[in-house]
Design an enzyme around this catalytic site. Structure first.
Site: not given
Ligand code: GLP
Length: 270
Positions: A141, A143
């Site tokens: 999303n 973030h």
């Molecule tokens: C979590 C962390 C983020 C990270 C995100 C993406 O929510 N707080 O900092 O970027 O996961 O995760 P993934 O790399 O597993 O898609």
């Protein structure tokens, strides 16, 4: 902002590791600070950094690591607390001393304790001289850290509620969706922007929409990762699938080719 599209996530991990190593060297500090993120995206990059440590090309014994964020309310030692994740995935393989790993404290029992912990984290970060190189992933999303859509672009470390989307995305790490905490303590977008270099890694088609919004959409709280557009040394390392919705791909690829063959107009044209 530099956008590097590599054929595979493994290629991206190697390239991102080079950028991190060079960024720490460029900082030229005896006790460099590496900003750490969790999630699956940086795992290949951490493996490459571990290989560089093993090969003697990187030494993190004097470095400090600062995490982006932490869940609220997980008991100390919970395997999915970001402190434990980073101890496993970064400290042990990269030779970063556990006493030099800093993670926001999400264990406070009430709001006042969490607010105090967030403020203390900012002070600790400032005392360490700030982050030299910040490793980042991106949520589906948009973030960044746990800065969910709507986060102020100048925000500092604070308590935030996790979105339903993020809790659903992260449920895979827990026994079930209800086990995912509802809140976190996260560095703010303003905090992240103060790092010397940002290196964001993303791979897979599930990230393509968020990547396109972050890189080519408006600078907006609706897509927190769009703050990368404001940073003077942000590098985004993608695989083909994550780059799938970018409109300016040709330009990024041409720029990435560097100044090897600059074209200069013929003087006869004048
Ligand atoms: C979590 C962390 C983020 C990270 C995100 C993406 O929510 N707080 O900092 O970027 O996961 O995760 P993934 O790399 O597993 O898609």
């Amino acid at each position: 902002m530099e956008v590097l599209v590599l054929p595979t996530p493994a290629d991206g991990a190697r390239r991102a590791a080079e950028l991190v190593i060079a960024g720490l060297a460029d900082a030229g500090r005896p006790e460099p600070v590496l900003g750490l993120t969790t999630g699956s995206s940086p795992l290949g990059l951490y493996a490459e950094l571990a290989a560089a440590v093993a090969a003697g090309r990187l030494d993190l014994t004097a470095a400090r690591g600062f995490a982006l964020d932490e869940y609220v309310g997980l008991p100390p030692g919970h395997p999915q607390s970001y402190r434990e994740v980073l101890l496993r995935e970064v400290c042990a393989p990269l030779g970063l001393r556990p006493d030099r790993l800093h993670v926001p404290d999400g264990s406070g029992g009430d709001e006042a304790a969490l607010v105090a912990a967030a403020a203390a984290y900012e002070i600790l970060l400032a005392k360490a001289g700030g982050v030299d190189v910040q490793i980042l992933g991106i949520g589906a999303n948009g973030h960044l850290g746990f800065n969910e859509p709507g986060s102020a672009l100048s925000s500092r470390t604070r308590v935030k509620r996790l979105s339903d989307r993020t809790r659903a995305d992260n449920a895979r790490f827990f026994e079930g969706p209800d086990e995912v905490p509802t809140h976190c303590v996260t560095q703010g977008l303003g905090t992240v922007l103060e790092a010397g270099r940002l290196v964001l890694v993303a791979s897979g088609g599930a990230k393509a929409e968020a990547v396109a919004a972050a890189l080519e959409g408006p600078l907006s709280a609706s897509c927190p990762a769009s703050v990368l557009q404001w940073h003077a040394d942000a590098v985004v390392v993608l695989d083909e699938a994550a780059a799938g919705l970018l409109r300016n791909r040709d330009y990024y690829d041409a720029s990435a080719a560097g100044l090897a063959k600059p074209h200069t107009p013929s003087s006869k044209a004048w």
